[in-house]
Write an enzyme that holds these catalytic residues in place. Structure first.
Site, short mmCIF file in Angstrom:
data_model
loop_
_atom_site.label_atom_id
_atom_site.label_comp_id
_atom_site.label_asym_id
_atom_site.label_seq_id
_atom_site.Cartn_x
_atom_site.Cartn_y
_atom_site.Cartn_z
N HIS A 241 0.72 -1.22 0.15
CA HIS A 241 -0.09 -0.05 -0.08
C HIS A 241 0.88 1.32 0.04
O HIS A 241 0.65 2.28 0.79
CB HIS A 241 -0.95 0.13 1.01
CG HIS A 241 -2.33 -1.08 1.23
ND1 HIS A 241 -2.76 -1.24 2.10
CD2 HIS A 241 -2.53 -1.88 0.03
CE1 HIS A 241 -3.66 -2.46 1.77
NE2 HIS A 241 -3.57 -2.65 0.50
N ASP A 258 -0.92 0.95 -9.33
CA ASP A 258 -2.18 0.41 -8.97
C ASP A 258 -3.00 1.62 -8.82
O ASP A 258 -3.04 2.47 -7.88
CB ASP A 258 -2.18 -0.55 -7.51
CG ASP A 258 -3.43 -0.91 -7.41
OD1 ASP A 258 -4.38 -0.70 -7.66
OD2 ASP A 258 -3.06 -1.94 -6.37
N ASP A 270 -10.20 -0.68 -10.90
CA ASP A 270 -8.91 -0.94 -10.07
C ASP A 270 -8.11 -1.79 -11.01
O ASP A 270 -8.39 -3.11 -11.27
CB ASP A 270 -9.36 -1.80 -8.71
CG ASP A 270 -8.66 -2.20 -7.70
OD1 ASP A 270 -7.24 -1.79 -7.93
OD2 ASP A 270 -8.84 -2.74 -6.72
N HIS A 353 -10.82 -9.31 -4.77
CA HIS A 353 -11.78 -8.92 -4.11
C HIS A 353 -12.94 -8.53 -4.83
O HIS A 353 -12.91 -8.39 -6.03
CB HIS A 353 -11.35 -7.73 -3.09
CG HIS A 353 -10.73 -6.67 -3.98
ND1 HIS A 353 -11.68 -5.58 -4.52
CD2 HIS A 353 -9.40 -6.33 -4.03
CE1 HIS A 353 -10.66 -4.72 -5.25
NE2 HIS A 353 -9.52 -5.15 -5.02
N HIS A 360 -13.07 -2.23 -2.19
CA HIS A 360 -13.20 -3.51 -1.64
C HIS A 360 -14.57 -3.60 -1.37
O HIS A 360 -15.28 -3.36 -0.24
CB HIS A 360 -12.24 -3.60 -0.47
CG HIS A 360 -10.84 -3.69 -0.66
ND1 HIS A 360 -9.88 -3.90 0.17
CD2 HIS A 360 -9.96 -3.43 -2.25
CE1 HIS A 360 -8.88 -3.87 -0.40
NE2 HIS A 360 -9.06 -3.62 -1.81
N GLU A 383 -5.83 -10.38 -9.03
CA GLU A 383 -4.43 -9.77 -8.93
C GLU A 383 -3.18 -10.49 -8.07
O GLU A 383 -2.99 -10.15 -7.03
CB GLU A 383 -4.73 -8.36 -8.28
CG GLU A 383 -5.51 -8.42 -6.96
CD GLU A 383 -5.89 -7.20 -6.22
OE1 GLU A 383 -4.71 -6.51 -6.09
OE2 GLU A 383 -6.83 -6.66 -5.88
N TYR A 387 6.48 -10.17 -4.49
CA TYR A 387 7.28 -9.08 -3.96
C TYR A 387 8.48 -9.66 -3.15
O TYR A 387 8.70 -10.26 -2.41
CB TYR A 387 6.43 -8.46 -2.82
CG TYR A 387 5.12 -8.11 -3.57
CD1 TYR A 387 4.84 -7.10 -4.13
CD2 TYR A 387 4.11 -9.16 -3.28
CE1 TYR A 387 3.42 -6.91 -4.73
CE2 TYR A 387 2.84 -9.09 -3.85
CZ TYR A 387 2.42 -7.87 -4.50
OH TYR A 387 1.13 -7.71 -5.18
N ARG A 411 2.82 -6.81 -9.64
CA ARG A 411 1.36 -7.03 -9.62
C ARG A 411 0.69 -7.08 -10.93
O ARG A 411 0.90 -5.99 -11.38
CB ARG A 411 0.75 -6.62 -8.24
CG ARG A 411 -0.57 -6.67 -8.04
CD ARG A 411 -1.20 -6.14 -6.75
NE ARG A 411 -1.22 -5.10 -6.45
CZ ARG A 411 -0.43 -4.28 -5.82
NH1 ARG A 411 0.54 -5.00 -5.18
NH2 ARG A 411 -0.66 -3.03 -5.56
N GLU A 413 -3.29 -6.78 -12.08
CA GLU A 413 -4.62 -6.75 -11.78
C GLU A 413 -5.74 -6.28 -12.83
O GLU A 413 -5.60 -5.33 -13.59
CB GLU A 413 -4.92 -5.96 -10.44
CG GLU A 413 -5.99 -5.88 -9.91
CD GLU A 413 -6.37 -4.79 -8.90
OE1 GLU A 413 -7.26 -5.05 -8.08
OE2 GLU A 413 -5.29 -3.76 -8.69
#
Length: 439
Positions: A241, A258, A270, A353, A360, A383, A387, A411, A413
């Site tokens: 995040h 993202d 998203d 999600h 979300h 997604e 890492y 990532r 997504e």
């Protein structure tokens, strides 16, 4: 208002029908102070919006199946020229009825004196406790007064229940009109990612790329970003995040973005894409990118009616673990690594999600011991990521991470709708093939 008023009416009818004899009290969001006397930009409560389409703060909606002559009542801020000069237009009570379909509407200041009478005769009261601290005492007072009178009147709401299970189950299954809006959010979001990839170069600031993305959101008529945009170069991408977006893009590293837009009616996109800043993957970057992409494509193929989100996640995990074993970043058997969770220092989140009015979005993933099966109209993100960093300890028995892998965060997504034929990738216009990521 892009969603037709008739759609809101249909939503209310379904909600009231499922309430049975229970009355529901659903409040709008209040204004929230940012600093001193300045408020944050207003964002309506998604449950309230879903049922009303009314985009003003502080309102309260009542849904009263025990009063079939006027089952939908709104309490709103009244028309007031002085207040509107300072803070903008209000629909007032007349607008609440004529534009938003309320059967009755009253000034918000009258709620304390009217609430008890409206709830009288309901079998129960649906209200989310612990979230609305100004309204909650009024609801509890009205309920308490009913209980006090029950020995004489023989009537009282039998209990206080949460409206969330009914309402969130309705929101989980998107209507055709909602899917139109989600496609629009996906379109704008995908275009922004393509613009960002075209401008990316070494020496640019992460925040400059963020500005390109969010400018496109606004130019296309969106409300703005659906969440804090993540623009993470190099090792910053290993922070899930990361939102400071304060770094400088370096040649030889990857950029993870993202970001998605939120439309005026709150439907969201998203998307995450990852690509080389200088236009060419290193061998290690390519190996990991191809692995994440393979995991994502396999997981998307699992999206279909009758499958479930856990199967989507498990599919991605298996592909990732198999690939990490081949690359030497994990050791052991596939089954053993998955059972022990020995991959979680490299992939530590779920594969997706629900998506809708909230990024979300609401809706259960499990009902007791059983995963919720996917149905036509559900929308979820897919997604997977990897890492590679020192932030989490390497599990006992797993190999130490060679420095050549460290600082790579990837990532990928997409937003995926469940269809009768299987699925629709709403965000397919944001490219992700290896060849498309290089230049």
């Amino acid at each position: 208002m892009v969603i037709d008023p008739a759609e809101f009416q249909q939503r209310r009818s379904r909600f009231i029908e499922q309430l049975g004899g229970v009355a529901a009290v659903i409040p709008a969001s209040p204004l929230v102070t940012h600093h001193a006397d300045v408020e944050h930009a207003f964002r309506q409560n998604s449950d309230f919006w879903y049922l009303t389409g009314f985009d003003e703060p502080g309102a309260v909606a009542l849904f009263l199946p025990h009063r079939p002559e006027n089952p939908f009542v709104l309490f709103v801020q009244p028309k007031e020229p002085t207040a509107e000069v300072w803070n903008g237009f209000r629909w007032g009570c007349e607008g609440a009825v004529e534009r938003f379909g309320a059967d009755l509407a009253h000034p918000l200041a009258e709620l304390p004196e009217r609430l008890g009478a409206y709830l009288q005769g309901a079998e129960g009261i649906a209200f989310r406790v612990g979230r609305h601290l100004e309204l909650e005492p009024l609801v509890l007072k009205a309920w308490g007064q009913q209980l006090d009178r029950a020995p004489r009147s023989g009537q009282a709401a039998l209990g206080l229940v949460a409206p969330c299970p009914i309402l969130h189950d309705l929101r989980l299954r998107k209507t055709p009109a909602e899917l139109v809006r989600l496609r629009e959010a996906a379109r704008i979001s995908a275009e922004a990612h393509e613009l960002a990839r075209r401008v990316t170069r070494p020496g640019l600031g992460e925040r400059q790329v963020q500005a390109v993305i969010e400018q496109h959101f606004l130019e296309q008529g969106a409300r703005g970003p659906a969440y804090g945009s993540i623009v993470a170069g190099g090792d910053n991408a290993c922070v899930l995040h990361y939102t400071s977006n304060s770094g400088t893009l370096m040649g030889g590293e990857l950029l993870l973005i993202d970001a998605g837009c939120s439309l005026d009616d709150y439907y969201n996109g998203d998307i995450t894409r990852t690509y080389p800043i200088n236009g060419r993957f290193s061998p290690e970057q390519r190996d990991l990118y191809e692995l994440v992409l393979a995991a994502q494509l396999a997981a998307i193929e699992r999206v279909a009616p009758g499958a479930d989100a856990e199967q989507v996640h498990d599919t991605a995990v298996r592909v990732l673990v198999e690939g990490l074993l081949e690359l030497g970043l994990l050791s052991g058997s596939v089954e053993q690594v998955i059972e022990q969770g020995a991959y979680r220092h490299l992939y530590m989140h779920r594969t997706g999600h629900w998506l809708g009015l909230d990024v979300h979005d609401v809706g259960a993933y499990r009902l007791g011991e059983h995963p919720v099966p996917l149905e036509v109209g559900m929308v979820l993100t897919v997604e997977p990521g990897l890492y590679i960093s020192d932030r989490l300890p390497v599990p006992e028995g797993q190999p130490a991470i060679d420095p050549r892998w460290k600082g790579i965060g990837i990532r990928i997504e997409d937003d995926v709708a469940v269809t009768a034929q299987g699925h629709e990738v709403l965000t397919a216009a944001a490219l992700k093939a290896v060849a498309a990521m290089e230049r």
